[in-house]
Design an enzyme around this catalytic site. Structure first.
Site, mmCIF file in Angstrom:
data_model
loop_
_atom_site.group_PDB
_atom_site.id
_atom_site.type_symbol
_atom_site.label_atom_id
_atom_site.label_comp_id
_atom_site.label_asym_id
_atom_site.label_seq_id
_atom_site.Cartn_x
_atom_site.Cartn_y
_atom_site.Cartn_z
ATOM 1 N N ASP A 34 0.945 -1.285 -0.094
ATOM 2 C CA ASP A 34 0.112 -0.011 -0.042
ATOM 3 C C ASP A 34 0.643 1.192 -0.030
ATOM 4 O O ASP A 34 1.753 1.427 0.778
ATOM 5 C CB ASP A 34 -0.886 0.149 1.318
ATOM 6 C CG ASP A 34 -1.946 -0.870 1.169
ATOM 7 O OD1 ASP A 34 -2.743 -1.014 0.335
ATOM 8 O OD2 ASP A 34 -1.994 -2.086 2.217
ATOM 9 N N ASP A 175 -9.682 -6.866 -1.168
ATOM 10 C CA ASP A 175 -8.831 -6.073 -0.267
ATOM 11 C C ASP A 175 -9.427 -5.407 0.972
ATOM 12 O O ASP A 175 -10.222 -4.523 0.552
ATOM 13 C CB ASP A 175 -8.026 -4.858 -1.151
ATOM 14 C CG ASP A 175 -6.954 -4.336 0.124
ATOM 15 O OD1 ASP A 175 -6.844 -4.923 0.849
ATOM 16 O OD2 ASP A 175 -6.381 -3.318 -0.483
#
Length: 229
Positions: A34, A175
């Site tokens: 991320d 996710d």
């Protein structure tokens, strides 16, 4: 059934960085990284520099998830460190999506897009054919530990149908809050890739091997499918 997992490295134990990366490299299909700029979401996490450190000890492909206001800048930075997948936010791609995809492909890498819970598939319909991956957020983006959003799973089902009807090649990953409580619901939607973070993997034990065994047992208990990696 080949179930693919991508550990979310922002939730790993950085005190045991090398040990965890080396162990997981033999178990998973990719690593999820991320990258947040503190503006698109109110958080800062990993970076292209972090990807360079992972690549020093692992050949496992890296998928970068951009949560940023300026995807063009970050795509350039991720090309430099050869992130195998670069996934930009659909909400910031209007007017530049084809340019980003072409730039990523011209670098020999794979292009993906991320749909946040409120963003509909129709937003990315013009360039679905060109995508290598679509990430469906099943939580609000920006922080670990957010509440699972059940309605997001319908997008996974819809994207599978669109792929089959049109012969598209993109992978579908989910996710957010992938763990023993949600594994069965996610499994029924049939994503290609499960991103697993703190609640699904790293928070189960301080020992990564124990945590992995617990995760795979939880998945087996929930779905009836054994993980053999």
């Amino acid at each position: 059934m080949n179930v693919k997992f991508a550990p979310s490295l922002m939730t790993m134990d950085l005190d045991n960085f090398k040990e965890q990366i080396e162990f997981l490299s033999d178990k998973v299909d990719s690593f999820h990284v991320d990258i947040m700029d503190g503006h698109f979401v109110p958080n800062l996490t990993l970076s292209p520099w972090f990807i360079e450190q992972v690549k020093k000890i692992s050949d496992t492909p890296i998928s970068s998830h951009l949560m940023v206001e300026d995807p063009s800048f970050w795509v350039d930075e991720l090309i430099k460190v050869h992130s195998e997948y670069i996934c930009f936010p659909a909400e910031r791609a209007n007017g530049i999506a084809f340019r980003l995809i072409n730039k990523i492909h011209d670098a020999g890498l794979k292009a993906g897009v991320v749909l946040n819970p409120e963003t509909q598939i129709s937003e990315i319909k013009p360039y679905l054919e060109a995508l290598d991956k679509i990430t469906i957020m099943t939580v609000d983006p920006g922080f670990a530990g957010e509440k699972f959003i059940q309605s997001s799973l319908q997008k996974i089902k819809d994207l599978r149908s669109i792929r089959e009807e049109n012969g598209y090649h993109y992978l579908i990953e989910m996710d957010g809050s992938s763990n023993r409580k949600s594994f069965k619901r996610i499994f029924d939607a049939q994503p290609d890739i499960y991103i697993i973070g703190r609640s699904g993997l790293f928070g189960l034990s301080d020992d990564i091997e124990t945590a992995w065994d617990m995760m795979t047992q939880n998945f087996l208990d929930a779905t009836g499918v054994a993980i053999t990696q």
